[in-house]
Design a protein around this motif. Structure first.
Motif, mmCIF file in Angstrom:
data_model
loop_
_atom_site.group_PDB
_atom_site.id
_atom_site.type_symbol
_atom_site.label_atom_id
_atom_site.label_comp_id
_atom_site.label_asym_id
_atom_site.label_seq_id
_atom_site.Cartn_x
_atom_site.Cartn_y
_atom_site.Cartn_z
ATOM 1 N N ILE A 23 31.552 42.333 37.762
ATOM 2 C CA ILE A 23 30.994 41.465 36.717
ATOM 3 C C ILE A 23 31.842 40.186 36.610
ATOM 4 N N LEU A 24 33.165 40.338 36.693
ATOM 5 C CA LEU A 24 34.035 39.166 36.647
ATOM 6 C C LEU A 24 33.739 38.218 37.814
ATOM 7 N N ARG A 25 33.380 38.777 38.965
ATOM 8 C CA ARG A 25 33.082 37.928 40.118
ATOM 9 C C ARG A 25 31.701 37.303 40.003
ATOM 10 N N VAL A 71 35.704 43.467 30.452
ATOM 11 C CA VAL A 71 35.347 42.185 31.077
ATOM 12 C C VAL A 71 35.722 41.040 30.138
ATOM 13 N N LEU A 84 33.148 57.287 34.827
ATOM 14 C CA LEU A 84 34.329 56.442 34.588
ATOM 15 C C LEU A 84 34.640 55.585 35.814
ATOM 16 N N TYR A 142 25.784 35.489 47.802
ATOM 17 C CA TYR A 142 26.748 36.550 47.521
ATOM 18 C C TYR A 142 26.702 36.977 46.069
ATOM 19 N N ARG A 143 26.523 36.017 45.168
ATOM 20 C CA ARG A 143 26.442 36.385 43.743
ATOM 21 C C ARG A 143 25.196 37.222 43.501
ATOM 22 N N THR A 173 25.113 50.377 37.544
ATOM 23 C CA THR A 173 24.854 50.682 36.129
ATOM 24 C C THR A 173 23.809 51.790 36.017
ATOM 25 N N LEU A 201 32.601 48.372 38.141
ATOM 26 C CA LEU A 201 31.786 47.318 37.509
ATOM 27 C C LEU A 201 32.629 46.140 37.014
ATOM 28 N N VAL A 202 33.816 46.418 36.454
ATOM 29 C CA VAL A 202 34.602 45.340 35.819
ATOM 30 C C VAL A 202 34.879 44.190 36.795
ATOM 31 N N ILE A 249 25.881 40.718 44.590
ATOM 32 C CA ILE A 249 26.729 41.418 43.614
ATOM 33 C C ILE A 249 25.927 41.773 42.376
ATOM 34 N N LEU A 309 30.516 54.019 27.859
ATOM 35 C CA LEU A 309 31.305 53.462 28.964
ATOM 36 C C LEU A 309 30.843 52.048 29.321
ATOM 37 N N LEU A 310 29.566 51.783 29.161
ATOM 38 C CA LEU A 310 29.072 50.425 29.420
ATOM 39 C C LEU A 310 29.661 49.463 28.398
ATOM 40 N N ASN A 345 41.467 29.081 44.551
ATOM 41 C CA ASN A 345 40.850 30.158 43.785
ATOM 42 C C ASN A 345 39.501 30.525 44.425
ATOM 43 N N TRP A 365 43.179 28.800 33.646
ATOM 44 C CA TRP A 365 42.526 27.578 34.091
ATOM 45 C C TRP A 365 43.093 26.339 33.391
ATOM 46 N N MET A 383 31.892 34.473 38.011
ATOM 47 C CA MET A 383 32.850 33.504 38.590
ATOM 48 C C MET A 383 34.008 33.225 37.637
ATOM 49 N N ILE A 384 34.517 34.333 37.048
ATOM 50 C CA ILE A 384 35.711 34.231 36.211
ATOM 51 C C ILE A 384 36.941 34.570 37.050
ATOM 52 N N LYS A 385 36.790 35.574 37.922
ATOM 53 C CA LYS A 385 37.916 35.987 38.773
ATOM 54 C C LYS A 385 37.417 36.370 40.155
ATOM 55 N N VAL A 440 32.876 52.395 35.810
ATOM 56 C CA VAL A 440 33.483 51.350 34.975
ATOM 57 C C VAL A 440 34.476 50.545 35.812
ATOM 58 N N THR A 467 27.315 30.857 48.457
ATOM 59 C CA THR A 467 27.921 31.551 47.325
ATOM 60 C C THR A 467 26.852 32.184 46.442
ATOM 61 N N ILE A 480 36.950 31.696 43.143
ATOM 62 C CA ILE A 480 35.786 31.307 42.341
ATOM 63 C C ILE A 480 35.424 29.838 42.599
ATOM 64 N N TRP A 523 34.101 30.319 47.971
ATOM 65 C CA TRP A 523 33.784 31.725 48.309
ATOM 66 C C TRP A 523 32.391 31.771 48.926
ATOM 67 N N PRO A 524 32.127 32.592 49.944
ATOM 68 C CA PRO A 524 33.017 33.611 50.526
ATOM 69 C C PRO A 524 33.942 33.055 51.611
ATOM 70 N N PHE A 538 42.120 35.698 32.379
ATOM 71 C CA PHE A 538 41.917 34.898 33.590
ATOM 72 C C PHE A 538 41.544 33.462 33.246
ATOM 73 N N THR A 562 33.080 48.830 29.423
ATOM 74 C CA THR A 562 33.072 47.898 30.559
ATOM 75 C C THR A 562 32.997 46.462 30.066
#
Lengths: 47, 371
Positions: A40-42, B18, A30, A5-6, A17, A36-37, A9, B10-11, B148, B29, A45-47, A33, A2, B150, B153-154, B25, B14
């Motif tokens: 970044i969440l992955r 997030v 755009l 993979y992180r 970026t 990226l969202v 990413i 835009l950053l 899940n 939990w 490890m939020i989603k 964006v 894992t 998270i 994975w993978p 999300f 972003t």
């Protein structure tokens, strides 16, 4: 595994970026964006 | 505008997105609160039986109801697939009302504890739904079929079931009901399977029922599936359900489909395993808008059309398949299995009370039996 993979990413996030700052088209900036969202969440490890 | 200024804005956007979505999300939990009946004996954790699950997201509560008299034991598994709400809701109704006189009933409302912390991507699932209960509105999360990502994975490209060599799509590696009997050096999901199998072995559990739902176009629906050693009891139970006006099909556990409770718990432990399915249009492929109302009412105009076209394996009209019907069917099956066992093994009866009948559930609705 894992962590590998992180790391992949995290590298992807860095380069996307960079692309966002180099890109001339606002539409493509755009798109960065929307890419990226979830990445970044992955990496966080939020989603 | 200068591209770097635009990119900076835009950053910032972003990072805001997030933060905003991350909070939504993360809210998934939080545990669903349950309120066990006053007759609860104790609460154990799955890690008490297999310490490989300790401090992991798959460790889950086991609610124990032990009667004063000796008798058979029964394990109720809800939440194997947390996008099938009648499974965990039935388990919650049981643990919030149960009183056991003879024997022991164990209730695991969330067998896949990780699965209730997220929803499946690209399914537009609701985050939860609200039920009017005895104490007011109560919110329940809607979950996922799988662990899940998270937490695990993978995914591999191909999931190979260790003890049989069966090959499935890689995402099935996070499906609890494809991982039994589990293994110590396996994935988190396989370890949870091992934990449940170890729990069954160590407590010498007589019967195990795994609660599920299925899409209306799936052939195994409104059905009871039984391992060959459970088939006598399952046959008697299904006959009695039919005589009471609750139609249910009886299916043998396929010997060539591995990893499921009704196959592997029967092969690798001494328990008598069963699995029941009710109809859930919110997980079907033909459904319309996916929302809390669909999950609770089971009403869907597209499925009505599909039924008229002969594409379904269950009746479907404008009344849909409401949650009270689906929970009621599971409760009816629980009672039918236990009474059938008692008839066949009168010296080792399992006796309980305070659980509504199917007719009571249909008349009073689910909320009347939730605290």
């Amino acid at each position: 595994m894992t962590l590998v993979y992180r790391l992949i990413i995290a590298i992807l996030i860095f380069f996307i970026t960079l692309d966002m700052f180099e890109e001339k088209s606002f539409k493509n900036q755009l798109n960065c964006v929307f890419v990226l969202v979830p990445l970044i969440l992955r990496v966080l490890m939020i989603k | 505008m200068n591209k770097k200024i635009t990119a900076s804005l835009l950053l910032a956007m972003t990072l805001f997105l997030v933060y905003y979505s991350g909070n939504i999300f993360a809210a998934q939990w939080e545990d669903i609160e349950v309120y066990p009946s006053e007759n609860l004996t104790e609460i154990k954790m799955l890690s008490d039986y297999y310490d490989g699950l300790k401090d992991t997201p798959m460790d889950t509560e086991i609610y124990v109801f032990k009667g004063d008299k000796e008798g058979a034991s029964f394990l109720l598994l809800g939440g194997t697939h947390n996008n099938e709400p009648s499974g965990y809701l039935t388990a919650i109704v049981m643990l919030e009302n149960l009183d056991v006189d003879a024997g022991t009933i164990y209730v695991i409302p969330f067998a896949n504890k990780s699965g209730i912390t997220h929803t499946d991507p690209q399914e537009a699932s609701p985050l939860g739904f609200t039920i009017e209960t005895q104490s007011g509105e109560r919110y329940f999360k809607f979950g996922s079929r799988a662990t899940n990502p998270i937490h695990q994975w993978p995914d591999p490209d191909v999931y190979i079931h260790a003890s049989s060599g069966q090959k499935l799509s890689g995402s099935e590696t996070r499906n609890l009901n494809r991982g039994y009997p589990g293994r110590e050096d396996g994935t988190l999901t396989e370890k949870a399977c091992l934990g449940i199998a170890e729990f069954i072995r160590q407590e010498n559990i007589t019967m195990t029922l795994d609660l599920h739902e299925a899409s209306p176009e799936y052939p195994v629906i409104n059905a009871m599936v039984a391992h060959e050693k459970s088939m006598d009891i399952a046959a008697l139970a299904s006959i009695n359900m039919q005589l009471d006006g609750v139609n249910i099909a009886l299916e043998p556990s396929p010997t060539n489909l591995h990893g499921l409770t009704h196959r592997e718990l029967g092969d690798y432990t001494d328990t008598l395993p069963f699995l029941t399915e009710t109809a859930n249009p919110s997980q079907g492929r033909l459904r319309g808008a996916t929302n809390a109302e669909l999950a609770l009412t089971g009403i869907d105009k597209i499925y009505e059309k599909a039924y008229d076209a002969g594409a379904l394996f269950v009746n479907f009209d404008e009344t849909g398949h409401p949650i009270r019907q689906r929970v009621g069917r599971h409760i009816k099956a629980i009672d039918a299995i236990i009474q059938s066992y008692n008839e066949m093994y009168p010296d080792n009866k399992l006796e309980y009370k305070n659980i509504p009948t199917y007719d009571e559930m249909m008349e009073n609705d689910l909320g009347a039996y939730l605290k």
